[in-house]
Scaffold this motif. Sequence first.
Motif, short mmCIF file in Angstrom:
data_model
loop_
_atom_site.label_atom_id
_atom_site.label_comp_id
_atom_site.label_asym_id
_atom_site.label_seq_id
_atom_site.Cartn_x
_atom_site.Cartn_y
_atom_site.Cartn_z
N LEU C 100 1.05 0.36 -4.46
CA LEU C 100 1.73 1.53 -3.92
C LEU C 100 0.74 2.41 -3.14
CD1 LEU C 100 4.18 3.35 -3.72
CD2 LEU C 100 3.83 4.06 -6.06
N TYR C 102 -2.01 1.48 -1.83
CA TYR C 102 -2.43 0.73 -0.65
C TYR C 102 -1.38 0.87 0.44
CZ TYR C 102 -3.66 -3.44 2.11
OH TYR C 102 -3.98 -4.31 3.11
N GLY C 103 -0.12 0.67 0.08
CA GLY C 103 0.96 0.79 1.05
C GLY C 103 1.01 2.17 1.67
N LEU C 104 0.71 3.17 0.88
CA LEU C 104 0.80 4.54 1.39
C LEU C 104 -0.38 4.93 2.25
CD1 LEU C 104 2.20 6.59 -1.64
CD2 LEU C 104 3.33 6.14 0.53
N PHE C 107 -1.20 2.08 5.85
CA PHE C 107 -0.20 1.85 6.90
C PHE C 107 0.37 3.20 7.31
CE2 PHE C 107 -0.21 -1.81 4.14
CZ PHE C 107 -0.26 -2.88 5.00
N VAL C 109 3.50 4.59 7.35
CA VAL C 109 4.83 4.32 6.85
C VAL C 109 5.74 5.46 7.21
CG1 VAL C 109 6.14 3.64 4.84
CG2 VAL C 109 3.69 3.28 4.88
N ILE C 115 7.74 9.80 0.28
CA ILE C 115 7.54 8.91 -0.87
C ILE C 115 6.39 9.42 -1.73
CG2 ILE C 115 6.87 6.57 -1.55
CD1 ILE C 115 8.36 5.59 0.96
#
Lengths: 435, 292, 285
Positions: C100, C102-104, C107, C109, C115
């Motif tokens: 999570l 890492y995704g935030l 990238f 997003v 989120i």
Amino acid sequence: MRRRLGRIFGVLLIVVMLFSLTACSKSNDVSNGEDKEKKVIKLFHRFPDEPFNSFIEKIVAEYEADHPDIDIVVSSAQNQPYKEKIKVVVGSKDCPDVFFSWSGEFSERFLREGLIMDLTESFNNDQEWKNSLLESQVNEYRSGDILYGIPFRLDAKMMFYNIDIFKENNLEIPKTWDKFIEVCEALEAKDITPISYGNQDQWPSSHYIGSLNQMLVDNDTRLKDLEPATGEFTDPNYLKALEYYQQLIPYFNDSVNGLPHDMARNNFAQEKAAMFFAELVEITYLAEENPDLNYGMFSFPLIEGEGDPTLLTGSPEGFVVSANTKYPEESIEFLKYFTGPEVGKKEVQEVGWFNAGIGIVEGLEDQKLLEAYEVIKSAKTMSGWFDASLYSTIANEYLTSISDLTNGDITPEEVMEKIQKVAEEARNTSSTEVE
Amino acid sequence: MMKRKKLVPYYYIIPGLFMVLFFVYIPVICNFIYSFFHLSSYSSTKVFAGFDNYIKLFTNDTFPIMMKNNIMYAVISLIVQVGFGTVIALLLESKLTGRLRNVYRNIYFLPALISLTAVGLLFTFIYSPDVGLLNSALRAMGLENLTQSWLGNSKTAIYCIIAMSQWQFTGYITLLMVVAIQNIPRDYLEAAAIDGAGPFRRAVNIMIPLVKEQLLVCSIITIIGAFKLFTEVYSTTSGGPGNSSQVLGVYLYQNAFLHDKMGLAAATGVLIFIITVTISIIQIVVTKSGKV
Amino acid sequence: MLANESVQINNTKKNKILSVLLNIFFIILVISIFLPLIWLLINSLKSNNELFNNSLALPSKWLFSNYAEAWGKGLFSYFKNSLIVSSASLILIITISALLAYGLTRFHVKGGNIIFFIILGGMALSEQVALVPLYKMLQAMNLYNTYFAVILPYIAFRIPFTVFLMRAYFITIPKELEEAAYIDGYNSFQIFYKIIVPISKPVFASCAIVNLNFVWNEFLFANVFLESKEIMTIPIGLMTFQGDMKANYTVMLAGIVIASIPMILIFLSMQKQFIRGLTAGSVKG
């Protein structure tokens, strides 16, 4: 490629999570995964302490050996947590098939909700079963005509006293309340703690109050007040009972509310106090704590009142069958064995408990236990445990207020006011529930 | 193509987001809804109650006692854990302590590693009237008349529980503050020393202002902790004697699982929610505005 | 100059006295921390009767058997359960949170801020508020009284805090590292696995330890969501040592000692990670 990998990973994770949410196996069923054909009966009891837990495990193992198609899964919880846990599981799919439940209101509200089985028919149609049990004790598990449970352990409250201390001080067993106070007074004068009492867990006080109410309050009024839908607690004799209780406070040890019941018993066992209001099932503990203790027991001193002095404080404690069980017949069959005379004989020899089976004390030599058995057998009716007979919020109010009363923080009048208020709320809720 | 690529980050985010939404947010929202119903765990009756549960909660005799106990817990914890804990941290870092300071710090922290239930059971025993450490020690010192039924007395019970928590968590705050002080750039302190500032003045004028953010954080977690209080009370007195040591958390628990008043429990939960979230928001606002 | 020197000498003298006084003060505090613990240790080695007679005396016979008894009386299985619950929770907390975070952070997003705000908001929500509905949900999902009944809520309630720590760490990792990897043909998961994870080991260790301290000692959820003795974790298991009509107090004390040892050992052996995790998060376990 890169993208696909990322996506596969993401999807995998979601799958794993959903899997863990929906498809995971119940931990307590894991052991039965192999033999799917066996009928699984879940038994939930409140005796996790030794030797009782092992005794139950052993009895269950014997039953399983005789019934290869039955698998009984036993779990247990301690008294207080049990009260919480059983209420939590009883309405759910996880409800155990056969479980411990106190007689009276504790079980009756499950009965009202249709959560436990009506055993009346099975019992009445089975003469052999009917004749093998003490009727007076089985009757405690009736609501009106409906039989909803079978006793597993008979129990009553008696005043235990130290015979040596009584002899040394030329005291006699007090039959009436006035004599009782005189005895306490005499002991106090000699600097002996008259009554050992530990009320940290609050339930011990309810046994005093329960006994006093039985003597003082008219029986019909008392029974009416135990019903949440009609309970008012306006009878002035309830107040009187509290005042009698107050009379005893000077004769208890210090720090009543800071002492657990078992430490109070230990003080009695170590002869640090002359009397102790105890349950018959505690005889075995006393034997462990001080095998040389020379003690006897007498009934709660008589008070002239409107109540019924022949009522014995206490109640059998037993098991009920869930109404939602998959195997009603098998569950009843097991219950019959588990609470029957065959187990009863072993029970009294091995752990010093009686069940309602007839003839279980044959060959028993322990005089204290025999004496205790006589007390119960000769009782016509039991009063039930006061805290278990009350609607839970009223029980809670009684217990907390009595603990305040014991500390002297509150008057008996204030206690009754609070109880009447909670009783009124309980009346209102139970009437909305009916809607 | 482009669209797919845009989706990639969400694969990383979704599992965690799902867990938090499903197991944290949804229950909290449900709790709000439940608080307007009469409901029970073993029967399916679910009756709309309006504000009944809230009225019952606020007009209950126990309510003022609970609020008082939770607030007392917060105030005393602020004074002892945050106040005294910070003083200890400053003293430990004052350079006068010598090499043992890390040993001290670790010892003070030890109780925070023991589970709340273990500490609760231990202290129930320490406070026990006949055999407990406290009364035994008092008797041994000839202070017989100071002995008490600590947890059995309505006047002392809650304070005994609070004292237990101070024992357990003061070292925790001290540790946090020590690290905050160690993170102060050396130059500041050296410059101050050259200016002739003594250790005391260094502490008050330089260290404290530089660690005020950490101080605020410590104060907030202490206050929030005070309103979430449960295990400490449950494992010692369960709220007794009487209701004298009752707190919101235990009241919630008992109503939900002992008296089967799940709606009332949910309303208590909402109250805890409002208190703790308000405090958290205050923290965010204060930190963001840089007024710490 | 001279005057200044004498002031300094005076100061060192004063400092010495101060230092002695301070150490005395600290040692008194040490005693107050240790006293209950030593009393616990001594009494855990006595018989019940000895304890009732005098809890301050040393045991006449050192009953190490109390420890064996506590272990045999269920503590072993509570320990096993705690290990299962803790390890499963920790692995999932760390994995899910790392992904999570890492995704935030790596990238751009859409809605990323929202989120992140939602996740962080979870930190402000306390367990009590979710207790009643969670219990109903777990029952409806047939998870009540399974390991999952505590593992899933533990994961959910610890993600916000863990993401908070990890995000702060990931932000500091230079972008250049990834760009080079992209050019080498790594996909985003490979970058996560081969670059981010190895660099982030310290923060993982801190997160693991702080979460372990929470999970190992958690009581509220475990007490409500686990019913049978067979799957209880240590904190609730300890409560069962308080018998109904009879408690074996010295065995219970031995149980408290055994239950407390693992976290203390972990703290002493991994102090650095422990302290880093605690201070970065400043959330009371």
